[in-house]
Enzyme design. Structure first.
Site, PDB file in Angstrom:
ATOM      1  N   ASP A 164      -4.821  -5.816   5.215  1.00 31.80           N
ATOM      2  CA  ASP A 164      -5.868  -6.622   5.847  1.00 31.80           C
ATOM      3  C   ASP A 164      -5.871  -8.058   5.331  1.00 31.80           C
ATOM      4  O   ASP A 164      -6.312  -8.968   6.019  1.00 31.80           O
ATOM      5  CB  ASP A 164      -7.244  -5.976   5.595  1.00 31.80           C
ATOM      6  CG  ASP A 164      -7.399  -4.696   6.404  1.00 31.80           C
ATOM      7  OD1 ASP A 164      -6.868  -4.662   7.536  1.00 31.80           O
ATOM      8  OD2 ASP A 164      -8.026  -3.737   5.909  1.00 31.80           O
ATOM      9  N   PRO A 214      -3.988 -11.053  10.724  1.00 29.94           N
ATOM     10  CA  PRO A 214      -4.364 -10.713  12.109  1.00 29.94           C
ATOM     11  C   PRO A 214      -4.529  -9.203  12.246  1.00 29.94           C
ATOM     12  O   PRO A 214      -3.815  -8.441  11.596  1.00 29.94           O
ATOM     13  CB  PRO A 214      -3.172 -11.197  12.940  1.00 29.94           C
ATOM     14  CG  PRO A 214      -2.034 -11.317  11.983  1.00 29.94           C
ATOM     15  CD  PRO A 214      -2.638 -11.617  10.635  1.00 29.94           C
ATOM     16  N   ASP A 215      -5.480  -8.781  13.078  1.00 29.13           N
ATOM     17  CA  ASP A 215      -5.597  -7.343  13.394  1.00 29.13           C
ATOM     18  C   ASP A 215      -4.739  -7.115  14.637  1.00 29.13           C
ATOM     19  O   ASP A 215      -5.141  -7.409  15.764  1.00 29.13           O
ATOM     20  CB  ASP A 215      -7.053  -6.968  13.642  1.00 29.13           C
ATOM     21  CG  ASP A 215      -7.226  -5.454  13.788  1.00 29.13           C
ATOM     22  OD1 ASP A 215      -6.335  -4.805  14.402  1.00 29.13           O
ATOM     23  OD2 ASP A 215      -8.227  -4.923  13.287  1.00 29.13           O
ATOM     24  N   ASN A 262       0.850  -1.191   0.000  1.00 26.12           N
ATOM     25  CA  ASN A 262       0.000   0.000   0.000  1.00 26.12           C
ATOM     26  C   ASN A 262       0.888   1.244   0.000  1.00 26.12           C
ATOM     27  O   ASN A 262       2.115   1.144   0.066  1.00 26.12           O
ATOM     28  CB  ASN A 262      -0.973  -0.015   1.182  1.00 26.12           C
ATOM     29  CG  ASN A 262      -0.254  -0.024   2.513  1.00 26.12           C
ATOM     30  OD1 ASN A 262       0.412   0.945   2.869  1.00 26.12           O
ATOM     31  ND2 ASN A 262      -0.374  -1.121   3.244  1.00 26.12           N
TER      32      ASN A 262
HETATM   33  O1  C5P Z   1      -9.615  -1.163  10.721  1.00 20.98           O
HETATM   34  P1  C5P Z   1      -8.501  -0.349  10.156  1.00 20.98           P
HETATM   35  O2  C5P Z   1      -7.544  -1.148   9.325  1.00 20.98           O
HETATM   36  O3  C5P Z   1      -8.938   0.913   9.447  1.00 20.98           O
HETATM   37  O4  C5P Z   1      -7.724   0.145  11.457  1.00 20.98           O
HETATM   38  C1  C5P Z   1      -6.584   0.916  11.356  1.00 20.98           C
HETATM   39  C2  C5P Z   1      -5.775   0.738  12.617  1.00 20.98           C
HETATM   40  O5  C5P Z   1      -5.628  -0.635  12.908  1.00 20.98           O
HETATM   41  C3  C5P Z   1      -4.387   1.278  12.447  1.00 20.98           C
HETATM   42  O6  C5P Z   1      -3.946   1.756  13.718  1.00 20.98           O
HETATM   43  C4  C5P Z   1      -3.592   0.043  12.026  1.00 20.98           C
HETATM   44  O7  C5P Z   1      -2.241   0.174  12.406  1.00 20.98           O
HETATM   45  C5  C5P Z   1      -4.288  -1.057  12.786  1.00 20.98           C
HETATM   46  N1  C5P Z   1      -4.316  -2.362  12.095  1.00 20.98           N
HETATM   47  C6  C5P Z   1      -3.631  -3.432  12.614  1.00 20.98           C
HETATM   48  N2  C5P Z   1      -3.673  -4.647  12.014  1.00 20.98           N
HETATM   49  C7  C5P Z   1      -4.423  -4.833  10.904  1.00 20.98           C
HETATM   50  C8  C5P Z   1      -5.136  -3.754  10.371  1.00 20.98           C
HETATM   51  C9  C5P Z   1      -5.064  -2.533  10.984  1.00 20.98           C
HETATM   52  O8  C5P Z   1      -2.929  -3.265  13.616  1.00 20.98           O
HETATM   53  N3  C5P Z   1      -4.473  -6.023  10.334  1.00 20.98           N
END
Ligand code: C5P
Length: 416
Positions: free
Chosen positions: A294, A321-322, A225
């Site tokens: 993602d 993973p988030d 990205n």
């Molecule tokens: O849900 P979204 O991707 O918009 O959220 C953004 C936040 O989540 C950012 O702080 C990003 O660093 C974190 N994030 C993460 N792991 C992911 C996706 C996003 O830590 N897989």
């Protein structure tokens, strides 16, 4: 799941250093006290500062550039007109580099020229061209100090916010006794540190993620990205300047590591997650500025994918993973800060994210159509459970400083 940690790296820096990570531009003007500035460079560096020295033409009659180069570890500038020096770090760049300008000793003549806004040599030009605070440490014969012209010049400089350190009283090089002696090096360091105020995150462990992630498709292709990492690096830098021990987990970016920051380079979201969980136990604050992919390809092809003749190619993607949500879900969790890059309905979506991921603070910014990514400036909207703050468009360094100040303030409120 969570990686077991046996050895955490040594922390970088020492929060006891009152000027850790501070860029000090030391201006030396022409006076016999110039020899004491050599000792001052040593003391400033002992206090953690990065020091660059500018000598006026007259100062160079009393002391040599070589001495200051050896002590500061940087080339010394003496003239506006040095082409090779300008090519390395131009005077405007030098003025921007400085967090503090300290002129020690400041002669009566230099004080007069500063007071009149002259820019006829490098040092006076830098003092005009900088947005950093300027401090002067006068040193001169007691009669010159007491002269109404000098006192009027000083009053004018003080009015403009220039800080005046000293001078002390005592015996002078010329044989006189009275006010006009340069303060001792240790006193000047203490004055400078006191003028900067308390460092909000002194000794606090901060973990930051920054940059994009790359998810490999085959040995030569990946899904990435447009994140440049600049915001996250600026946040790491600002936290270190506030006195924190900073660990920065960086995706693939072309950026220099900020001073006093421990950097761990990763490529994919899963590598980033592993690095974060290897360090999160010690962190008191986690700031997730990375643009984490993602999704990733379900499998990475061992060899370069060939055009098969078909006009389309299907890639199967699986969810990453988030990292942020996982950290926020820890039983023993740090103060958790997320970022939200939104193309529409910024506040609404960011607040929803704050609640869904159980964050302590979210920094939202508008992206797309030349906003946000790959730029040096930005604007942020900070949201926390019962508050908001708009940080208007500014350089990412300045925004990072304001963000770190807000984090420190909210964290103190939670802790107390
Ligand atoms: O849900 P979204 O991707 O918009 O959220 C953004 C936040 O989540 C950012 O702080 C990003 O660093 C974190 N994030 C993460 N792991 C992911 C996706 C996003 O830590 N897989």
């Amino acid at each position: 799941m969570t990686q077991q940690v046996t050895h955490l790296p040594e922390r970088v820096g020492n929060p006891a250093e009152p000027l850790a990570s501070v860029n000090v531009l030391l201006g030396v003007s022409g006076g016999i006290a110039a020899y004491k500035s050599a000792e001052l460079v040593r003391r400033l560096r002992d206090a953690g500062a990065d020091v660059r020295v500018v000598l006026t033409e007259n100062a160079a009659r009393f002391v040599t550039a070589l001495t200051f180069q050896a002590l500061s570890g940087h080339p010394v500038r003496t003239s506006l007109w040095d082409e090779s020096a300008e090519a390395a770090m131009g005077h405007i760049e030098l003025a921007r580099w400085a967090d503090e300008i300290l002129v020690a000793p400041a002669s009566a003549d230099l004080i007069a020229r500063l007071s009149n806004g002259h820019a006829d040599d490098l040092l006076t030009t830098l003092c005009l061209a900088t947005s950093a605070p300027v401090a002067i440490a006068p040193a001169m014969n007691q009669q010159m100090w007491a002269h109404p012209a000098t006192q009027a010049n000083l009053a004018r400089l003080r009015e403009r916010g220039v800080r005046v350190f000293g001078p002390a009283s005592g015996e002078q090089a010329c044989g006189d006794v009275g006010r006009g002696r340069l303060l001792e090096a240790s006193e000047l360091v203490a004055e400078l540190a006191a003028a900067r105020g308390p460092r909000e995150l002194a000794g606090v462990d901060v973990l930051v993620t920054a940059g994009p992630t790359f998810e490999d498709i085959d040995p030569v292709r990946f899904i990435g990205n447009r994140s440049s990492g600049r915001m996250g690096f600026a946040v790491a830098d600002a936290a270190a300047r506030a006195g924190a021990f900073v660990t920065l987990v960086a995706g693939p970016v072309h950026l220099a590591t900020p001073p006093r920051v421990t950097r761990i380079d990763v490529r994919s979201a899963r590598e980033m997650r592993d690095a974060v969980f290897a360090h999160v136990a010690r962190a008191k604050i986690f700031i997730s500025a990375a643009a984490v992919g993602d999704f990733r390809p379900q499998s990475v092809a061992a060899h370069k994918l060939k055009k098969s003749g078909a006009s389309t190619l299907e890639l199967s993607l699986v969810q990453n993973p988030d990292i942020l949500a996982e950290v926020a879900a820890l039983a023993q969790r740090p103060f958790v800060v997320g970022f939200a890059a939104e193309t529409e309905q910024m506040e609404e979506f960011a607040r929803a994210k704050l609640e869904r991921k159980q964050l302590d603070l979210i920094a939202a910014n508008q992206v797309g159509s030349n906003l946000g990514f790959e730029r040096d400036d930005n604007a942020l909207l900070l949201l926390w459970p019962n508050g908001r703050e708009e940080l208007p468009q500014a350089d990412k360094r300045e925004l990072a400083r304001q963000l770190v100040a807000r984090i420190a303030q909210l964290r103190d409120a939670v802790a107390s």
